[in-house]
Design a protein around this motif. Sequence first.
Motif, PDB file in Angstrom:
ATOM      1  N   ILE A  29      -4.364 -53.710  18.434  1.00 10.62           N
ATOM      2  CA  ILE A  29      -3.937 -54.065  16.686  1.00 10.62           C
ATOM      3  C   ILE A  29      -4.955 -54.811  16.328  1.00 10.62           C
ATOM      4  N   SER A  30      -5.752 -55.771  16.908  1.00 10.90           N
ATOM      5  CA  SER A  30      -6.560 -56.863  16.686  1.00 10.90           C
ATOM      6  C   SER A  30      -7.509 -55.639  15.765  1.00 10.90           C
ATOM      7  N   ARG A  31      -7.629 -54.949  16.569  1.00  9.27           N
ATOM      8  CA  ARG A  31      -8.973 -53.038  15.454  1.00  9.27           C
ATOM      9  C   ARG A  31      -8.744 -52.764  14.585  1.00  9.27           C
ATOM     10  N   TYR A  32      -7.249 -52.691  14.170  1.00  8.93           N
ATOM     11  CA  TYR A  32      -6.904 -52.222  12.911  1.00  8.93           C
ATOM     12  C   TYR A  32      -6.620 -52.134  11.955  1.00  8.93           C
ATOM     13  N   ASP A  33      -7.319 -51.900  10.783  1.00  8.99           N
ATOM     14  CA  ASP A  33      -6.871 -52.375   9.462  1.00  8.99           C
ATOM     15  C   ASP A  33      -5.371 -52.553   9.363  1.00  8.99           C
ATOM     16  N   MET A  34      -4.608 -53.061   8.958  1.00 13.42           N
ATOM     17  CA  MET A  34      -3.428 -53.093   8.748  1.00 13.42           C
ATOM     18  C   MET A  34      -2.831 -53.562   6.903  1.00 13.42           C
ATOM     19  N   GLY A  35      -1.571 -52.671   6.414  1.00 15.05           N
ATOM     20  CA  GLY A  35      -1.853 -52.939   5.481  1.00 15.05           C
ATOM     21  C   GLY A  35       0.154 -52.814   5.296  1.00 15.05           C
ATOM     22  N   TRP A  36       0.475 -53.135   3.906  1.00 19.07           N
ATOM     23  CA  TRP A  36       1.655 -52.776   3.222  1.00 19.07           C
ATOM     24  C   TRP A  36       2.188 -52.752   2.191  1.00 19.07           C
ATOM     25  N   PHE A  37       3.170 -52.206   2.309  1.00 15.75           N
ATOM     26  CA  PHE A  37       3.147 -50.860   0.890  1.00 15.75           C
ATOM     27  C   PHE A  37       4.899 -51.067   0.875  1.00 15.75           C
ATOM     28  N   ARG A  38       5.297 -50.631  -0.530  1.00 16.96           N
ATOM     29  CA  ARG A  38       7.028 -50.775  -0.706  1.00 16.96           C
ATOM     30  C   ARG A  38       6.728 -49.097  -1.325  1.00 16.96           C
ATOM     31  N   GLN A  39       8.017 -49.391  -1.619  1.00 18.31           N
ATOM     32  CA  GLN A  39       8.652 -47.648  -2.567  1.00 18.31           C
ATOM     33  C   GLN A  39       9.699 -48.336  -3.202  1.00 18.31           C
ATOM     34  N   ALA A  40      10.493 -48.022  -4.130  1.00 18.20           N
ATOM     35  CA  ALA A  40      11.529 -48.518  -4.934  1.00 18.20           C
ATOM     36  C   ALA A  40      12.090 -46.854  -4.973  1.00 18.20           C
ATOM     37  N   PRO A  41      13.665 -46.921  -5.177  1.00 22.49           N
ATOM     38  CA  PRO A  41      14.087 -45.618  -5.377  1.00 22.49           C
ATOM     39  C   PRO A  41      13.539 -44.695  -6.532  1.00 22.49           C
ATOM     40  N   GLY A  42      13.282 -43.637  -6.405  1.00 25.85           N
ATOM     41  CA  GLY A  42      12.898 -42.753  -7.511  1.00 25.85           C
ATOM     42  C   GLY A  42      10.986 -43.235  -8.084  1.00 25.85           C
ATOM     43  N   PHE A  47       0.857 -49.126  -3.016  1.00 29.81           N
ATOM     44  CA  PHE A  47       0.019 -50.169  -2.376  1.00 29.81           C
ATOM     45  C   PHE A  47       0.377 -51.632  -2.549  1.00 29.81           C
ATOM     46  N   VAL A  48       0.641 -53.066  -1.699  1.00 30.09           N
ATOM     47  CA  VAL A  48       0.427 -54.620  -1.027  1.00 30.09           C
ATOM     48  C   VAL A  48      -0.038 -55.318  -1.360  1.00 30.09           C
ATOM     49  N   ALA A  49      -0.605 -55.339  -0.195  1.00 26.24           N
ATOM     50  CA  ALA A  49      -0.703 -55.924   0.873  1.00 26.24           C
ATOM     51  C   ALA A  49      -1.944 -55.031   1.697  1.00 26.24           C
ATOM     52  N   ALA A  50      -3.501 -56.032   2.114  1.00 22.94           N
ATOM     53  CA  ALA A  50      -4.118 -55.285   3.417  1.00 22.94           C
ATOM     54  C   ALA A  50      -4.704 -56.711   3.938  1.00 22.94           C
ATOM     55  N   ILE A  51      -4.859 -56.185   5.138  1.00 24.32           N
ATOM     56  CA  ILE A  51      -6.170 -56.830   5.694  1.00 24.32           C
ATOM     57  C   ILE A  51      -6.861 -56.094   6.572  1.00 24.32           C
ATOM     58  N   ARG A  52      -8.107 -56.563   6.599  1.00 31.10           N
ATOM     59  CA  ARG A  52      -9.277 -56.198   7.623  1.00 31.10           C
ATOM     60  C   ARG A  52      -9.407 -56.353   9.153  1.00 31.10           C
ATOM     61  N   ARG A  67       0.847 -65.086  -5.803  1.00 31.28           N
ATOM     62  CA  ARG A  67       2.587 -64.741  -4.827  1.00 31.28           C
ATOM     63  C   ARG A  67       2.670 -64.652  -3.543  1.00 31.28           C
ATOM     64  N   PHE A  68       1.974 -63.121  -2.918  1.00 32.39           N
ATOM     65  CA  PHE A  68       1.939 -62.419  -1.487  1.00 32.39           C
ATOM     66  C   PHE A  68       0.915 -63.128  -0.930  1.00 32.39           C
ATOM     67  N   THR A  69       0.739 -63.253   0.206  1.00 34.84           N
ATOM     68  CA  THR A  69      -0.363 -63.262   0.975  1.00 34.84           C
ATOM     69  C   THR A  69       0.173 -62.695   2.100  1.00 34.84           C
ATOM     70  N   ILE A  70      -0.825 -61.548   2.472  1.00 33.75           N
ATOM     71  CA  ILE A  70      -0.682 -61.323   3.665  1.00 33.75           C
ATOM     72  C   ILE A  70      -1.924 -62.076   4.813  1.00 33.75           C
ATOM     73  N   SER A  71      -1.401 -61.709   6.812  1.00 39.92           N
ATOM     74  CA  SER A  71      -2.268 -62.228   7.027  1.00 39.92           C
ATOM     75  C   SER A  71      -1.686 -61.418   8.497  1.00 39.92           C
ATOM     76  N   ARG A  72      -1.991 -61.320   9.594  1.00 37.41           N
ATOM     77  CA  ARG A  72      -2.036 -61.252  10.763  1.00 37.41           C
ATOM     78  C   ARG A  72      -2.575 -62.783  12.025  1.00 37.41           C
ATOM     79  N   CYS A  96       5.303 -51.037   7.087  1.00 38.73           N
ATOM     80  CA  CYS A  96       4.346 -51.888   7.392  1.00 38.73           C
ATOM     81  C   CYS A  96       3.222 -50.626   8.282  1.00 38.73           C
ATOM     82  N   ALA A  97       1.860 -50.452   7.799  1.00 40.68           N
ATOM     83  CA  ALA A  97       1.160 -49.435   8.171  1.00 40.68           C
ATOM     84  C   ALA A  97      -0.942 -50.528   9.570  1.00 40.68           C
ATOM     85  N   ALA A  98      -0.726 -49.167   9.747  1.00 39.38           N
ATOM     86  CA  ALA A  98      -2.259 -49.237  10.874  1.00 39.38           C
ATOM     87  C   ALA A  98      -2.904 -48.354  10.608  1.00 39.38           C
TER      88      ALA A  98
END
Length: 124
Positions: A29-42, A47-52, A67-72, A96-98
Motif C-alpha cells: 500500500i505504500s506505493r498507492y495514492d490514498m484518498g478519503w471521500f465522503r457521501q451524504a444522503p442525496g 473528495f475530502v483529502a488525499a496523500i501521494r 481542519r482535517f489532516t490526512i496521514s499515512r 477510504c480509497a486506494a
Amino acid sequence: QVQLVESGGGLVQAGGSLRLSCAASRRTISRYDMGWFRQAPGKEREFVAAIRWSDLRTYYAESVKGRFTISRDNAKNTVYLQMNSLKPEDTAVYYCAADARGGSYSLARVYDYWGQGTQVTVSS
C-alpha cells in the motif's frame, strides 16, 4: 486485491474531533495514492483529502482545509484522517480509497479500491 477497512466514525458534537483509520490488507500500500471521500444522503460523493505515495504530498478539499489532516503509516498499512472542528455539514459516510495508478487525486473514478465506509455524524 486490496481490502480497505475504515474505522473511527461515530457521533460527535460540533466542534469536536474524530480520527478515522483505514487499514489495508496489502503490504504494498505504500506505493498507492490514498484518498478519503465522503457521501451524504442525496449528495454526490465528495473528495475530502488525499496523500501521494511518491512524495507524501497532501491535498484537501477547500471545505475541510485547515481542519482535517490526512496521514499515512506505511509500516502499518494504515491511512488516517484527523478531523478537527467538525461541523454538521461534515456528516456523511466516509470512504477510504486506494489508487494504484497515480491518477488525479480528486476524482473518485480514478481510485481502484474502496472501503465500506464509516459513518460520521456531527450534531449541532
